[in-house]
Design an enzyme around this catalytic site. Structure first.
Site, PDB file in Angstrom:
ATOM      1  CG  HIS A  19       4.970  -1.403   4.664  1.00 17.63           C
ATOM      2  ND1 HIS A  19       4.775  -2.607   5.277  1.00 17.63           N
ATOM      3  CD2 HIS A  19       5.354  -1.674   3.399  1.00 17.63           C
ATOM      4  CE1 HIS A  19       5.028  -3.587   4.423  1.00 17.63           C
ATOM      5  NE2 HIS A  19       5.385  -3.032   3.273  1.00 17.63           N
ATOM      6  CG  ASP A  42       6.254  -6.742   2.386  1.00 21.65           C
ATOM      7  OD1 ASP A  42       6.368  -5.520   2.469  1.00 21.65           O
ATOM      8  OD2 ASP A  42       5.252  -7.311   1.940  1.00 21.65           O
ATOM      9  CD  GLU A  66       0.871   1.740   3.946  1.00 21.71           C
ATOM     10  OE1 GLU A  66       0.892   1.846   2.706  1.00 21.71           O
ATOM     11  OE2 GLU A  66       0.139   2.441   4.662  1.00 21.71           O
ATOM     12  CD  GLU A  67       2.227  -6.066   3.505  1.00 21.48           C
ATOM     13  OE1 GLU A  67       1.542  -6.335   2.499  1.00 21.48           O
ATOM     14  OE2 GLU A  67       3.454  -5.940   3.443  1.00 21.48           O
ATOM     15  CG  ASP A  89       7.396  -2.557   0.138  1.00 19.00           C
ATOM     16  OD1 ASP A  89       7.865  -3.428   0.896  1.00 19.00           O
ATOM     17  OD2 ASP A  89       6.184  -2.467  -0.099  1.00 19.00           O
TER      18      ASP A  89
END
Length: 152
Positions: free
Chosen positions: A53, A64, A98-99, A126
């Site tokens: 992502h 991340d 995505e988060e 990830d």
């Protein structure tokens, strides 16, 4: 793929066409998008998806998930450098939003049924920069059969 061994930087010169899909229909809670790259395989009736992502709303994103995104770029680079064609179609997918609640992947599965029907495996990459700041290194592999388990 061209001849990557010649070292002249023209490894992609033989590519007649390329298509990237920048999917900007993911709108909630803010504008985002998915980026999809297809590397044609020897057997286009089957596919493998590698995902990561591309959003980092609360930090610089190195952990991340620039780390996972970089893996996808490196896969493309290595395949090109080797002049290799994967055995099946390979899709590199960078999911947006995505988060907040995986909006990008939800949108992807809602709009790519033909691809999903021929997908034999998917790996989501990830947070690969551990150990970092005292966080122990860990590898988690979650596997399930959608046919048996559904959307877990």
């Amino acid at each position: 793929w061209g001849d990557a061994a010649d070292g002249d930087g023209q490894a992609l010169a033989g590519v007649e066409s390329a298509r990237l899909t920048w999917d900007t229909d993911v709108v909630s809670p803010a504008t985002s998008g998915n980026l999809v790259a297809r590397i044609p395989g020897k057997d286009p009736s089957r596919a493998v998806i590698l995902g990561a992502h591309i959003d980092s709303p609360n930090n610089s994103g190195a952990l991340d998930n620039a780390s996972g995104s970089a893996v996808l770029v490196e896969v493309a680079r290595v395949l090109d450098a080797a002049g290799a064609q994967p055995p099946v179609d390979l899709y590199l997918v960078w999911f947006g939003a995505e988060e907040p609640v995986v909006y990008g992947s939800y949108h992807f599965i809602a709009t790519h049924q033909e691809l999903l029907d021929r997908t034999v495996a998917m790996l989501n990459v990830d947070s690969l920069t551990r150990p970092l700041d005292g966080i122990d290194a860990a590898l988690t592999l979650d596997v399930w059969s959608y046919g048996r388990q559904g959307d877990i």
